[in-house]
Scaffold this motif. Structure first.
Motif, PDB file in Angstrom:
ATOM      1  N   ALA A   7       0.831  -1.205   0.000  1.00 54.98           N
ATOM      2  CA  ALA A   7       0.000   0.000   0.000  1.00 54.98           C
ATOM      3  C   ALA A   7       0.865   1.254   0.000  1.00 54.98           C
ATOM      4  O   ALA A   7       0.623   2.199  -0.764  1.00 54.98           O
ATOM      5  CB  ALA A   7      -0.949  -0.004   1.203  1.00 54.98           C
ATOM      6  N   LEU A   8       1.905   1.275   0.824  1.00 52.90           N
ATOM      7  CA  LEU A   8       2.812   2.429   0.856  1.00 52.90           C
ATOM      8  C   LEU A   8       3.532   2.584  -0.481  1.00 52.90           C
ATOM      9  O   LEU A   8       3.699   3.708  -0.979  1.00 52.90           O
ATOM     10  CB  LEU A   8       3.827   2.283   1.992  1.00 52.90           C
ATOM     11  CG  LEU A   8       3.279   2.513   3.397  1.00 52.90           C
ATOM     12  CD1 LEU A   8       4.322   2.124   4.440  1.00 52.90           C
ATOM     13  CD2 LEU A   8       2.852   3.968   3.572  1.00 52.90           C
ATOM     14  N   HIS A   9       3.936   1.481  -1.063  1.00 51.30           N
ATOM     15  CA  HIS A   9       4.606   1.515  -2.360  1.00 51.30           C
ATOM     16  C   HIS A   9       3.689   2.158  -3.409  1.00 51.30           C
ATOM     17  O   HIS A   9       4.117   3.047  -4.156  1.00 51.30           O
ATOM     18  CB  HIS A   9       4.991   0.094  -2.779  1.00 51.30           C
ATOM     19  CG  HIS A   9       5.723  -0.008  -4.071  1.00 51.30           C
ATOM     20  ND1 HIS A   9       6.931   0.610  -4.301  1.00 51.30           N
ATOM     21  CD2 HIS A   9       5.417  -0.673  -5.218  1.00 51.30           C
ATOM     22  CE1 HIS A   9       7.340   0.335  -5.534  1.00 51.30           C
ATOM     23  NE2 HIS A   9       6.432  -0.441  -6.113  1.00 51.30           N
ATOM     24  N   ILE A  10       2.451   1.753  -3.435  1.00 52.68           N
ATOM     25  CA  ILE A  10       1.494   2.311  -4.395  1.00 52.68           C
ATOM     26  C   ILE A  10       1.279   3.800  -4.134  1.00 52.68           C
ATOM     27  O   ILE A  10       1.241   4.602  -5.078  1.00 52.68           O
ATOM     28  CB  ILE A  10       0.164   1.524  -4.360  1.00 52.68           C
ATOM     29  CG1 ILE A  10       0.374   0.111  -4.905  1.00 52.68           C
ATOM     30  CG2 ILE A  10      -0.923   2.258  -5.145  1.00 52.68           C
ATOM     31  CD1 ILE A  10      -0.783  -0.839  -4.664  1.00 52.68           C
ATOM     32  N   ILE A  11       1.149   4.186  -2.894  1.00 47.60           N
ATOM     33  CA  ILE A  11       0.949   5.604  -2.550  1.00 47.60           C
ATOM     34  C   ILE A  11       2.120   6.446  -3.041  1.00 47.60           C
ATOM     35  O   ILE A  11       1.932   7.500  -3.657  1.00 47.60           O
ATOM     36  CB  ILE A  11       0.743   5.772  -1.034  1.00 47.60           C
ATOM     37  CG1 ILE A  11      -0.624   5.213  -0.630  1.00 47.60           C
ATOM     38  CG2 ILE A  11       0.888   7.250  -0.616  1.00 47.60           C
ATOM     39  CD1 ILE A  11      -0.806   5.021   0.860  1.00 47.60           C
ATOM     40  N   PHE A  12       3.336   5.979  -2.797  1.00 58.15           N
ATOM     41  CA  PHE A  12       4.499   6.765  -3.218  1.00 58.15           C
ATOM     42  C   PHE A  12       4.723   6.718  -4.727  1.00 58.15           C
ATOM     43  O   PHE A  12       5.261   7.664  -5.303  1.00 58.15           O
ATOM     44  CB  PHE A  12       5.742   6.377  -2.420  1.00 58.15           C
ATOM     45  CG  PHE A  12       5.697   6.942  -1.041  1.00 58.15           C
ATOM     46  CD1 PHE A  12       5.912   8.301  -0.828  1.00 58.15           C
ATOM     47  CD2 PHE A  12       5.390   6.141   0.046  1.00 58.15           C
ATOM     48  CE1 PHE A  12       5.837   8.854   0.429  1.00 58.15           C
ATOM     49  CE2 PHE A  12       5.312   6.683   1.324  1.00 58.15           C
ATOM     50  CZ  PHE A  12       5.532   8.043   1.511  1.00 58.15           C
ATOM     51  N   ILE A  13       4.277   5.651  -5.374  1.00 57.08           N
ATOM     52  CA  ILE A  13       4.294   5.640  -6.844  1.00 57.08           C
ATOM     53  C   ILE A  13       3.365   6.733  -7.367  1.00 57.08           C
ATOM     54  O   ILE A  13       3.720   7.482  -8.276  1.00 57.08           O
ATOM     55  CB  ILE A  13       3.866   4.261  -7.398  1.00 57.08           C
ATOM     56  CG1 ILE A  13       4.943   3.211  -7.153  1.00 57.08           C
ATOM     57  CG2 ILE A  13       3.548   4.344  -8.890  1.00 57.08           C
ATOM     58  CD1 ILE A  13       4.492   1.793  -7.433  1.00 57.08           C
ATOM     59  N   VAL A  14       2.185   6.827  -6.769  1.00 61.54           N
ATOM     60  CA  VAL A  14       1.207   7.828  -7.202  1.00 61.54           C
ATOM     61  C   VAL A  14       1.758   9.243  -7.003  1.00 61.54           C
ATOM     62  O   VAL A  14       1.661  10.088  -7.898  1.00 61.54           O
ATOM     63  CB  VAL A  14      -0.139   7.642  -6.462  1.00 61.54           C
ATOM     64  CG1 VAL A  14      -1.066   8.824  -6.696  1.00 61.54           C
ATOM     65  CG2 VAL A  14      -0.807   6.339  -6.893  1.00 61.54           C
TER      66      VAL A  14
END
Length: 175
Positions: A7-14
């Motif tokens: 989830a954190l990975h996706i947030i920081f990708i965004v």
């Protein structure tokens, strides 16, 4: 723990992509401010410089670093490397190369050096879109996606984006 990291990975990708989508727009606006008469040109460039620095150093760079930390962390926790992931990583590598290219333009524009026209910057503005499509489709569709059809779709996307940029250029020239 894996899902929290994902989830954190996706947030920081965004947030990283948000920076890479908006930064070239600021480059374009800053470049076009060069065509304005004084004192408007200086006022605009000063404002765009502040905006670019805050976006680049406050959001885009930290997001790129955190994404780079979380991605391999997730990969190593899988204990396996599926084929789709290797292809995705090729696109991620290309995205980081693009990111460093943007960093070079950022450094130039902060020094009031304008190497690229606004039209060239509009084209560079769409590069992140191509990477986004490729990476998301590989991550979601995974092994069910044909490489040939996927690459064909990317070529089609690039063609559509280039046509749209040229249409926009013509519309702007008429005004």
């Amino acid at each position: 723990m894996y899902l929290y990291l994902k989830a954190l990975h996706i947030i920081f990708i965004v947030t990283w992509f948000a920076g890479m989508f908006y930064m070239p727009r600021l480059f374009i606006y800053n470049r076009e401010a060069q065509d304005q008469p004084s004192p408007g040109r200086e006022i605009l460039q000063q404002q765009f410089t502040v905006m670019m620095k805050r976006l680049w150093w406050g959001i885009t760079w930290p997001s790129a670093i955190i994404t780079l930390i979380l991605g391999p962390t997730l990969w190593f926790s899988l204990n396996v490397t599926p084929g789709w992931l290797l292809l995705k990583l090729v696109f991620v590598l290309g995205l980081y190369i693009y990111f460093f290219f943007l960093h070079g333009i950022f450094r130039q524009q902060i020094q009031n050096k304008f190497k690229y026209s606004s039209q060239q910057l509009r084209i560079w503005n769409e590069v992140a879109t191509v990477f986004l499509f490729a990476i998301v489709f590989l991550a979601v569709v995974k092994n069910n996606m044909s490489v040939v059809w996927g690459l064909l779709a990317l070529v089609l996307l690039i063609a559509v984006l280039m046509i749209a940029i040229n249409i926009y250029k013509r519309v702007r020239q008429r005004k």
